[in-house]
Design a protein around this motif. Structure first.
Motif, PDB file in Angstrom:
ATOM      1  N   ASN A 170       0.828  -1.208   0.000  1.00 61.14           N
ATOM      2  CA  ASN A 170       0.000   0.000   0.000  1.00 61.14           C
ATOM      3  C   ASN A 170       0.861   1.256   0.000  1.00 61.14           C
ATOM      4  N   ILE A 171       1.889   1.278   0.831  1.00 67.69           N
ATOM      5  CA  ILE A 171       2.786   2.441   0.871  1.00 67.69           C
ATOM      6  C   ILE A 171       3.460   2.637  -0.473  1.00 67.69           C
ATOM      7  N   PHE A 172       3.909   1.537  -1.079  1.00 68.29           N
ATOM      8  CA  PHE A 172       4.581   1.588  -2.377  1.00 68.29           C
ATOM      9  C   PHE A 172       3.682   2.235  -3.433  1.00 68.29           C
ATOM     10  N   ASN A 173       2.438   1.797  -3.505  1.00 68.87           N
ATOM     11  CA  ASN A 173       1.525   2.292  -4.534  1.00 68.87           C
ATOM     12  C   ASN A 173       0.980   3.685  -4.222  1.00 68.87           C
ATOM     13  N   ILE A 174       0.732   3.975  -2.955  1.00 66.48           N
ATOM     14  CA  ILE A 174       0.268   5.323  -2.606  1.00 66.48           C
ATOM     15  C   ILE A 174       1.358   6.348  -2.871  1.00 66.48           C
ATOM     16  N   THR A 175       2.608   5.969  -2.632  1.00 65.35           N
ATOM     17  CA  THR A 175       3.719   6.884  -2.938  1.00 65.35           C
ATOM     18  C   THR A 175       3.806   7.150  -4.431  1.00 65.35           C
ATOM     19  N   ILE A 176       3.664   6.107  -5.238  1.00 62.14           N
ATOM     20  CA  ILE A 176       3.684   6.283  -6.693  1.00 62.14           C
ATOM     21  C   ILE A 176       2.555   7.201  -7.139  1.00 62.14           C
ATOM     22  N   GLN A 177       1.354   6.997  -6.608  1.00 55.26           N
ATOM     23  CA  GLN A 177       0.233   7.839  -6.993  1.00 55.26           C
ATOM     24  C   GLN A 177       0.431   9.273  -6.513  1.00 55.26           C
ATOM     25  N   SER A 178       1.106   9.459  -5.379  1.00 54.32           N
ATOM     26  CA  SER A 178       1.398  10.819  -4.910  1.00 54.32           C
ATOM     27  C   SER A 178       2.294  11.547  -5.899  1.00 54.32           C
ATOM     28  N   VAL A 179       3.289  10.848  -6.428  1.00 56.17           N
ATOM     29  CA  VAL A 179       4.160  11.451  -7.439  1.00 56.17           C
ATOM     30  C   VAL A 179       3.375  11.723  -8.718  1.00 56.17           C
ATOM     31  N   ASN A 180       2.479  10.820  -9.089  1.00 54.35           N
ATOM     32  CA  ASN A 180       1.630  11.064 -10.263  1.00 54.35           C
ATOM     33  C   ASN A 180       0.791  12.322 -10.071  1.00 54.35           C
ATOM     34  N   PHE A 181       0.292  12.520  -8.867  1.00 55.08           N
ATOM     35  CA  PHE A 181      -0.502  13.724  -8.590  1.00 55.08           C
ATOM     36  C   PHE A 181       0.364  14.978  -8.657  1.00 55.08           C
ATOM     37  N   LEU A 182       1.573  14.921  -8.111  1.00 56.78           N
ATOM     38  CA  LEU A 182       2.487  16.064  -8.208  1.00 56.78           C
ATOM     39  C   LEU A 182       2.811  16.385  -9.664  1.00 56.78           C
ATOM     40  N   ASN A 183       2.998  15.341 -10.475  1.00 61.82           N
ATOM     41  CA  ASN A 183       3.236  15.568 -11.903  1.00 61.82           C
ATOM     42  C   ASN A 183       2.047  16.262 -12.546  1.00 61.82           C
ATOM     43  N   ALA A 184       0.837  15.846 -12.167  1.00 59.03           N
ATOM     44  CA  ALA A 184      -0.365  16.469 -12.726  1.00 59.03           C
ATOM     45  C   ALA A 184      -0.464  17.937 -12.325  1.00 59.03           C
ATOM     46  N   ILE A 185      -0.041  18.269 -11.095  1.00 59.19           N
ATOM     47  CA  ILE A 185      -0.039  19.674 -10.668  1.00 59.19           C
ATOM     48  C   ILE A 185       0.921  20.483 -11.525  1.00 59.19           C
ATOM     49  N   LEU A 186       2.116  19.941 -11.767  1.00 56.29           N
ATOM     50  CA  LEU A 186       3.092  20.643 -12.608  1.00 56.29           C
ATOM     51  C   LEU A 186       2.543  20.845 -14.016  1.00 56.29           C
ATOM     52  N   PHE A 187       1.892  19.826 -14.556  1.00 59.64           N
ATOM     53  CA  PHE A 187       1.326  19.958 -15.902  1.00 59.64           C
ATOM     54  C   PHE A 187       0.170  20.942 -15.924  1.00 59.64           C
ATOM     55  N   PHE A 188      -0.537  21.091 -14.812  1.00 55.26           N
ATOM     56  CA  PHE A 188      -1.577  22.117 -14.744  1.00 55.26           C
ATOM     57  C   PHE A 188      -0.965  23.507 -14.907  1.00 55.26           C
ATOM     58  N   PHE A 189       0.173  23.743 -14.289  1.00 59.30           N
ATOM     59  CA  PHE A 189       0.833  25.035 -14.455  1.00 59.30           C
ATOM     60  C   PHE A 189       1.367  25.204 -15.871  1.00 59.30           C
ATOM     61  N   PHE A 190       1.733  24.103 -16.527  1.00 57.43           N
ATOM     62  CA  PHE A 190       2.221  24.196 -17.907  1.00 57.43           C
ATOM     63  C   PHE A 190       1.134  24.655 -18.868  1.00 57.43           C
ATOM     64  N   THR A 191      -0.141  24.523 -18.475  1.00 55.83           N
ATOM     65  CA  THR A 191      -1.218  24.967 -19.361  1.00 55.83           C
ATOM     66  C   THR A 191      -1.220  26.474 -19.539  1.00 55.83           C
ATOM     67  N   GLY A 192      -0.633  27.212 -18.592  1.00 55.48           N
ATOM     68  CA  GLY A 192      -0.566  28.662 -18.707  1.00 55.48           C
ATOM     69  C   GLY A 192      -1.761  29.390 -18.142  1.00 55.48           C
ATOM     70  N   VAL A 193      -2.730  28.700 -17.565  1.00 54.25           N
ATOM     71  CA  VAL A 193      -3.922  29.380 -17.055  1.00 54.25           C
ATOM     72  C   VAL A 193      -3.607  30.233 -15.834  1.00 54.25           C
ATOM     73  N   THR A 194      -2.524  29.943 -15.145  1.00 53.17           N
ATOM     74  CA  THR A 194      -2.175  30.713 -13.950  1.00 53.17           C
ATOM     75  C   THR A 194      -1.371  31.959 -14.275  1.00 53.17           C
ATOM     76  N   ASN A 195      -0.895  32.074 -15.525  1.00 46.00           N
ATOM     77  CA  ASN A 195      -0.127  33.245 -15.968  1.00 46.00           C
ATOM     78  C   ASN A 195       1.094  33.513 -15.085  1.00 46.00           C
ATOM     79  N   VAL A 196       1.750  32.442 -14.660  1.00 46.82           N
ATOM     80  CA  VAL A 196       2.967  32.619 -13.856  1.00 46.82           C
ATOM     81  C   VAL A 196       4.105  33.050 -14.767  1.00 46.82           C
TER      82      VAL A 196
END
Length: 629
Positions: A521-547
């Motif tokens: 469970n720890i192994f897979n939850i950690t992997i999914q946590s990294v997947n979620f962090l990647n999704a957050i980074l890709f959300f910023f790549f969309t440019g909607v935040t105008n950073v």
């Protein structure tokens, strides 16, 4: 700026040590216009700057409506920061076509020397950091200061983390994990086999997720795109030259028109990234003509901007019309190879037993239930290839490369989804029957060897009471595949939806904890946590935040460092587990007993002949004897 430079310099040691001694250079092979109705555009653009001799080699085929004397303002940006600004007088380049400017098409092929003072202004890190995120913009104005044209070129130093070494290392280790789990299972170490198989599949799934998110159509920093490209092999996107020729013939022979983009690189400019620019969308004409396919390539003259899945195909060296056929063929090929190996093992083991080179009790379960095991292996391969074939098949429905390719896409989509839906239904039905009769879902799921060998891939990685969890996994994967395939024209929507999907899936598995034990469970939850962090980074790549641009540049570096380090940790963990399984006399002692008590229900290999004999006697008494047993 100083700390950013130090951070970027550190990446050289991680990603491009073998290329450190190569010639320093900065080059560009594509030129995009920055404004609509620009009076200058290029169909061919190859510029190489070598700082050691301060030489710029220029090869341009351009069309210009500029006339008279003009001034060019050069701006070079790196990771969102402006590092060089210079005013250029075209008359100083010594070319008659540029001084004064004359309208029409012109070919420019020349070498020129840059002042040492200008070269010294360029940071040395620009020549070493892989996948440089830099652009050069030229704004052309007349004597009154009016802007006549604007062009921008993506810069590269020839170094990249998109490496064959990374592809081979990750593929070999993931494959070795599955092989070791099969060996451990054959030797009777069921707990070790289950853990290594579960972790190996989770590792492969993590690699697949990087490849999938790299197919998003939003703007990606070059370093992010290159790292995601390292894992596209998990989607069957593997270039083999002779196969590409066959696919070109197949597409043409079945009523389609194969694209010829890669065959015409000497006459077109290709841009696989763009930042803060909007280009005019036009239908591709002769160069990328297709049958029944409205291409969404952004084009100005003969310059093409590729996004998402098309960007992945181009970076892999695969023609866009061949991408689906490539993924489809490798899926079928690997399935056939694995099944062929299993059949050969069956024949080899039977031969060794007849020659009395191995004891009759060795590998007895595989020898007696080999056909069921092959069917279960095929289902497992379908599960592994489910994201791959779903995304590529759905995407093919939007591309329609040829009628035959569309038919194959529909067949594969129905077959893969149908087989997994049937498998999930069978597992749920078996578990419910076990609960109804024995008050425990694990009893039938693990005591029935035929069910375990055929359907076990669906539930062995989960605790017995979470036998149903394959259903949420399939739904999660299918929804994500739909947004990747159908959302190629709306990168912003992809970024937002993927972040939401990954968040709720992380929340779901964190609450349910469906896997077989705490460690898994720890192994897979950690992997999914990294997947979620990647999704957050890709959300910023969309440019909607105008950073600011520097923030996007740093996020691209963070994505690479985070995932490179995490992948390294996972690979080391898998290697250690495999070594322990192969070298230890009893590797099962490394793992705690399952709480669902599955081990007590699994018929051991040593007991299997006696158990099967009793089953045969019971079948005979009931009047439905199996002559084989």
């Amino acid at each position: 700026m100083r700390y950013s430079s130090l951070l970027l310099a550190g990446l050289v040691g991680l990603a491009s040590l073998p290329a450190a001694a190569a010639t320093r250079l900065i080059k560009s092979t594509s030129l995009q216009t920055c404004i609509e109705n620009s009076d200058f555009s290029a169909s061919l653009f190859n510029v190489v700057f070598t700082p050691d001799n301060r030489t710029v080699s220029i090869d341009i085929v351009a069309v210009s409506s500029l006339e008279g004397n003009v001034t060019a303002e050069l701006t070079i940006d790196a990771y969102g920061l402006t590092i060089l600004t210079q005013t250029i007088d075209p008359c100083e380049l010594g070319t008659d076509q540029l001084c004064p400017m004359k309208p029409g098409q012109f070919d420019l092929e020349t070498d020129t020397t840059i002042d040492a003072s200008v070269v010294n202004e360029i940071p040395g890190i620009a020549y070493t950091v892989p996948d440089l995120d830099g652009t050069a913009r030229v704004v052309i104005t007349n004597s009154s200061g009016a802007q006549l044209a604007c062009v921008e070129a993506r810069l590269s130093n020839g170094k990249t983390v998109n490496s064959k070494i990374v592809k081979w290392v990750t593929a070999v280790i993931a494959g070795v994990a599955l092989v070791v789990s099969a060996i451990a299972s054959g030797l009777g170490h069921s707990s070790t086999a289950a853990h290594i198989a579960a972790n190996g599949l989770s590792l492969f799934g993590y690699f697949q997720n990087i490849a999938i998110i790299g197919m998003c159509s939003m703007t990606l920093p070059p370093l992010t795109s290159a790292w995601a490209q390292d894992f596209e092999w998990t989607m069957g996107i593997i270039k083999v030259d002779f196969m590409q020729s066959i696919f070109n013939w197949y597409i043409q022979a079945t009523g389609g028109t194969p694209s010829t983009l890669l065959q015409n690189l000497s006459s077109v400019s290709i841009n696989v990234q763009k930042r803060s620019l909007e280009y005019l969308a036009k239908r591709s004409s002769s160069l990328l003509a297709r049958s029944n396919n409205d291409s969404d390539l952004s084009t100005i003259s003969t310059t093409y901007t590729l996004h998402g899945i098309k960007r992945v195909a181009y970076l892999a060296g695969i023609e866009i019309t061949n991408l689906f056929m490539t993924g489809f063929t490798f899926f079928i090929f690997f399935t056939f190879i694995i099944c062929f190996i299993l059949v050969m093992l069956k024949l080899i083991f039977e031969g060794l037993v007849k020659l009395k080179w191995i004891a009759p009790g060795r590998f007895v379960e595989f020898r007696l239930r080999w056909l069921t095991i092959i069917k279960g292996t095929m289902y497992r391969l379908v599960l592994i290839g489910f994201p791959q074939m779903t995304i590529l098949s759905l995407w093919e429905l939007t591309q329609r490369d040829s009628p035959a390719a569309v038919v194959l896409a529909v067949v594969m989509l129905l077959m893969v989804n149908g087989l997994l839906a049937w498998a999930a239904f069978k597992v749920v039905r078996l578990a419910k029957r076990s609960v109804a009769v024995y008050k425990n879902p694990a009893y039938i799921l693990y005591s029935d060897s035929a069910a375990l060998n055929r359907w076990g891939f669906i539930y062995v990685q989960f605790r017995a009471t979470a036998y149903y969890f394959i259903v949420p996994v399939l739904i999660y994967t299918f929804i994500k595949a739909c947004f990747i395939s159908f959302g190629q024209s709306v990168g912003t929507v992809q970024g937002i939806v993927l972040m939401i999907i990954e968040f709720f899936y992380l929340l779901f598995i964190s609450i349910v904890k469906p896997y077989m034990d705490r460690r898994t469970n720890i192994f897979n939850i950690t992997i999914q946590s990294v997947n979620f962090l990647n999704a957050i980074l890709f959300f910023f790549f969309t440019g909607v935040t105008n950073v600011p641009g520097i923030v996007i540049g740093v996020m691209g570096v963070v994505f690479f460092v985070l995932n490179a380090a995490f992948a390294l940790v996972l690979l080391v963990m898998i290697i250690i587990s495999c070594l322990f399984a192969l070298l230890s006399k009893n590797p099962d002692t490394r793992y705690q007993p399952m709480r669902d008590d599955r081990a007590s229900f699994i018929k051991s290999t040593a007991q299997l002949p006696e158990v099967m004999e009793l089953e045969a006697l019971g079948a005979t008494a009931r009047g439905n004897a199996n002559p084989k047993y």
